[in-house]
Design a protein around this motif. Structure first.
Motif, PDB file in Angstrom:
ATOM      1  N   LEU A 126       0.831  -1.209   0.000  1.00 60.77           N
ATOM      2  CA  LEU A 126       0.000   0.000   0.000  1.00 60.77           C
ATOM      3  C   LEU A 126       0.865   1.259   0.000  1.00 60.77           C
ATOM      4  O   LEU A 126       1.835   1.353   0.761  1.00 60.77           O
ATOM      5  CB  LEU A 126      -0.906  -0.007   1.243  1.00 60.77           C
ATOM      6  N   ARG A 127       0.507   2.206  -0.865  1.00 61.24           N
ATOM      7  CA  ARG A 127       1.225   3.477  -0.913  1.00 61.24           C
ATOM      8  C   ARG A 127       0.217   4.606  -0.995  1.00 61.24           C
ATOM      9  O   ARG A 127      -0.989   4.358  -1.137  1.00 61.24           O
ATOM     10  CB  ARG A 127       2.146   3.533  -2.128  1.00 61.24           C
ATOM     11  N   LEU A 128       0.712   5.822  -0.969  1.00 59.43           N
ATOM     12  CA  LEU A 128      -0.161   6.974  -1.155  1.00 59.43           C
ATOM     13  C   LEU A 128      -0.011   7.512  -2.576  1.00 59.43           C
ATOM     14  O   LEU A 128       1.105   7.576  -3.103  1.00 59.43           O
ATOM     15  CB  LEU A 128       0.199   8.077  -0.150  1.00 59.43           C
ATOM     16  N   ILE A 129      -1.139   7.869  -3.177  1.00 59.48           N
ATOM     17  CA  ILE A 129      -1.136   8.638  -4.423  1.00 59.48           C
ATOM     18  C   ILE A 129      -1.913   9.920  -4.122  1.00 59.48           C
ATOM     19  O   ILE A 129      -3.071   9.866  -3.707  1.00 59.48           O
ATOM     20  CB  ILE A 129      -1.755   7.839  -5.597  1.00 59.48           C
ATOM     21  N   ILE A 130      -1.225  11.044  -4.269  1.00 60.20           N
ATOM     22  CA  ILE A 130      -1.825  12.328  -3.922  1.00 60.20           C
ATOM     23  C   ILE A 130      -1.529  13.338  -5.042  1.00 60.20           C
ATOM     24  O   ILE A 130      -0.585  14.114  -4.983  1.00 60.20           O
ATOM     25  CB  ILE A 130      -1.377  12.779  -2.494  1.00 60.20           C
ATOM     26  N   PRO A 131      -2.359  13.269  -6.123  1.00 62.28           N
ATOM     27  CA  PRO A 131      -2.056  14.014  -7.343  1.00 62.28           C
ATOM     28  C   PRO A 131      -1.892  15.525  -7.163  1.00 62.28           C
ATOM     29  O   PRO A 131      -1.221  16.157  -7.976  1.00 62.28           O
ATOM     30  CB  PRO A 131      -3.257  13.709  -8.252  1.00 62.28           C
ATOM     31  N   VAL A 132      -2.451  16.107  -6.105  1.00 60.69           N
ATOM     32  CA  VAL A 132      -2.292  17.556  -5.903  1.00 60.69           C
ATOM     33  C   VAL A 132      -0.888  17.915  -5.403  1.00 60.69           C
ATOM     34  O   VAL A 132      -0.574  19.091  -5.257  1.00 60.69           O
ATOM     35  CB  VAL A 132      -3.352  18.144  -4.923  1.00 60.69           C
ATOM     36  N   LYS A 133      -0.060  16.900  -5.151  1.00 62.84           N
ATOM     37  CA  LYS A 133       1.290  17.170  -4.644  1.00 62.84           C
ATOM     38  C   LYS A 133       2.367  16.578  -5.546  1.00 62.84           C
ATOM     39  O   LYS A 133       2.116  15.657  -6.320  1.00 62.84           O
ATOM     40  CB  LYS A 133       1.469  16.544  -3.250  1.00 62.84           C
ATOM     41  N   TYR A 134       3.581  17.064  -5.379  1.00 60.90           N
ATOM     42  CA  TYR A 134       4.747  16.512  -6.056  1.00 60.90           C
ATOM     43  C   TYR A 134       5.045  15.093  -5.542  1.00 60.90           C
ATOM     44  O   TYR A 134       4.610  14.722  -4.448  1.00 60.90           O
ATOM     45  CB  TYR A 134       5.972  17.401  -5.808  1.00 60.90           C
ATOM     46  N   GLY A 135       5.819  14.356  -6.334  1.00 59.57           N
ATOM     47  CA  GLY A 135       6.156  12.956  -6.051  1.00 59.57           C
ATOM     48  C   GLY A 135       6.649  12.677  -4.637  1.00 59.57           C
ATOM     49  O   GLY A 135       6.337  11.617  -4.078  1.00 59.57           O
ATOM     50  N   ILE A 136       7.424  13.581  -4.060  1.00 55.51           N
ATOM     51  CA  ILE A 136       7.989  13.346  -2.719  1.00 55.51           C
ATOM     52  C   ILE A 136       6.947  12.980  -1.670  1.00 55.51           C
ATOM     53  O   ILE A 136       7.271  12.303  -0.708  1.00 55.51           O
ATOM     54  CB  ILE A 136       8.820  14.556  -2.184  1.00 55.51           C
ATOM     55  N   LYS A 137       5.697  13.445  -1.864  1.00 59.79           N
ATOM     56  CA  LYS A 137       4.656  13.172  -0.861  1.00 59.79           C
ATOM     57  C   LYS A 137       3.954  11.830  -1.091  1.00 59.79           C
ATOM     58  O   LYS A 137       3.195  11.372  -0.247  1.00 59.79           O
ATOM     59  CB  LYS A 137       3.608  14.292  -0.872  1.00 59.79           C
ATOM     60  N   HIS A 138       4.199  11.189  -2.245  1.00 62.22           N
ATOM     61  CA  HIS A 138       3.507   9.933  -2.590  1.00 62.22           C
ATOM     62  C   HIS A 138       4.217   8.759  -1.916  1.00 62.22           C
ATOM     63  O   HIS A 138       4.825   7.912  -2.581  1.00 62.22           O
ATOM     64  CB  HIS A 138       3.471   9.736  -4.108  1.00 62.22           C
ATOM     65  N   ILE A 139       4.150   8.684  -0.623  1.00 62.63           N
ATOM     66  CA  ILE A 139       4.924   7.712   0.154  1.00 62.63           C
ATOM     67  C   ILE A 139       4.586   6.261  -0.214  1.00 62.63           C
ATOM     68  O   ILE A 139       3.413   5.882  -0.310  1.00 62.63           O
ATOM     69  CB  ILE A 139       4.768   7.971   1.678  1.00 62.63           C
ATOM     70  N   LYS A 140       5.646   5.491  -0.432  1.00 55.86           N
ATOM     71  CA  LYS A 140       5.494   4.075  -0.787  1.00 55.86           C
ATOM     72  C   LYS A 140       5.639   3.222   0.472  1.00 55.86           C
ATOM     73  O   LYS A 140       6.362   3.587   1.381  1.00 55.86           O
ATOM     74  CB  LYS A 140       6.586   3.686  -1.806  1.00 55.86           C
ATOM     75  N   ARG A 141       5.011   2.069   0.479  1.00 58.58           N
ATOM     76  CA  ARG A 141       4.997   1.114   1.593  1.00 58.58           C
ATOM     77  C   ARG A 141       4.545   1.794   2.908  1.00 58.58           C
ATOM     78  O   ARG A 141       5.349   2.056   3.805  1.00 58.58           O
ATOM     79  CB  ARG A 141       6.366   0.456   1.772  1.00 58.58           C
ATOM     80  N   LEU A 142       3.236   2.027   2.979  1.00 61.17           N
ATOM     81  CA  LEU A 142       2.697   2.667   4.182  1.00 61.17           C
ATOM     82  C   LEU A 142       2.784   1.722   5.377  1.00 61.17           C
ATOM     83  O   LEU A 142       2.577   0.513   5.246  1.00 61.17           O
ATOM     84  CB  LEU A 142       1.233   3.059   3.952  1.00 61.17           C
ATOM     85  N   GLY A 143       3.071   2.310   6.540  1.00 60.20           N
ATOM     86  CA  GLY A 143       3.099   1.545   7.780  1.00 60.20           C
ATOM     87  C   GLY A 143       2.113   2.125   8.779  1.00 60.20           C
ATOM     88  O   GLY A 143       1.227   1.433   9.262  1.00 60.20           O
ATOM     89  N   THR A 144       2.272   3.426   9.057  1.00 62.45           N
ATOM     90  CA  THR A 144       1.389   4.058  10.052  1.00 62.45           C
ATOM     91  C   THR A 144       0.816   5.376   9.540  1.00 62.45           C
ATOM     92  O   THR A 144       1.443   6.076   8.738  1.00 62.45           O
ATOM     93  CB  THR A 144       2.154   4.361  11.361  1.00 62.45           C
TER      94      THR A 144
END
Ligand SMILES: Nc1nc2c(c(=O)[nH]1)N[C@H]1C(S)=C(S)[C@@H](COP(=O)(O)O)O[C@H]1N2
Ligand SMILES: [Mo]
Length: 264
Positions: free
Chosen positions: A223-241
């Motif tokens: 599971l990761r984050l996809i947040i199109p309103v932000k630059y790539g740095i915020k699209h965190i991969k491998r969510l934990g908490t």
């Protein structure tokens, strides 16, 4: 030799002497300008170095520079609208070879059987949610242009559950009234802070598919984050908490001088 020619020669020699002197003055002037500019540069560098540095969650950027970034945040923040959607594309326009960028927080082997998403509630209780449960929520697909601050971008296809739907499904409405969301990898090596408005934007997804298939490991499985309103740095991969707060959560790249808001 005609008298006229002699005069001409004299004049041209005199001119030559004048232009030699001019050239010498120009050279000296260039040196003076160079050293003054160099001195100013060194002085500015010492000035910035001596300035109070931000500490803790605000990261290492020097105050005046950070003020500029915060000003950007105010402008972008006020332009931000929940209803303004980022441009999307048909699946046919999505690239097949998706670029893999950072791997911070992905270095340890993943125990996929044990993996859970940990959500810390405002009461202090922590929920542990399985991938199976996340997949029961309504799924959306989205093709958008992911932009990295390094200067590249790619039209990519992702699938998952809207973060806003996840919030509702897990009764996190009180948490959603707070100002920020913090997200971190299971090993806590990569972490992002997000303003609540951007997290609840209708195109922000907890993502578990890429190109119609489960995420590859280096792209954030499970599971990761996809947040199109932000630059790539915020699209965190491998969510934990996931945490919620009224103060800015820690942010890996903001601590290293990048814009905290990182919207576009
Ligand atoms: N855990 C983790 N997530 C991360 C990164 C990282 O280093 N570690 N890099 C980010 C950056 S800089 C970008 S541009 C996007 C790129 O996503 P991709 O590697 O799937 O293309 O992931 C972001 N998410
Ligand atoms: Mo990036």
């Amino acid at each position: 030799m005609l008298p006229g020619q002699l005069t001409n020669k004299k004049i041209s020699m005199k001119e030559k002497r004048i232009s030699d002197r001019k050239a010498r003055i120009n050279t000296i002037l260039s040196f003076v300008i160079f050293f003054v500019a160099f001195g100013l540069g060194v002085a500015a560098w010492f000035w910035i170095k001596k300035l109070p540095s931000e500490t803790g969650i605000l990261g290492g950027t020097k105050m005046p520079l950070r003020k500029g970034l915060n000003f950007n945040e105010q402008i972008f923040g006020s332009l931000f609208s929940q209803n303004k959607l980022v441009k999307t594309y048909p699946v046919s326009q999505a690239v097949k070879q998706v670029r893999v960028n950072g791997n911070i927080g992905l270095k340890q082997a993943l125990d996929s059987a044990a993996w859970k998403l940990y959500v810390v509630k405002s009461t202090g209780d922590t929920m542990a949610i399985s991938m199976e449960d996340i997949k029961k929520l309504p799924k959306i697909d989205l093709v958008f242009e992911l932009k990295c601050i390094e200067g590249w971008s790619q039209k990519t296809w992702w699938g998952g559950v809207k973060f806003a739907d996840f919030i509702k499904a897990y009764g996190l409405q009180p948490e959603a009234k707070m100002t920020y969301v913090g997200m971190a990898t299971p090993d806590d090596e990569y972490y992002v802070g997000l303003d609540m408005a951007s997290a609840l934007h209708p195109q922000t997804i907890l993502c578990y598919e890429m190109n119609g298939k489960p995420l590859p490991i280096n792209q954030g499985y499970p599971l990761r984050l996809i947040i199109p309103v932000k630059y790539g740095i915020k699209h965190i991969k491998r969510l934990g908490t996931i945490t919620f707060s009224n103060q800015r959560p820690r942010d890996y790249w903001a601590e290293r001088g990048y814009d905290y808001y990182s919207g576009h």
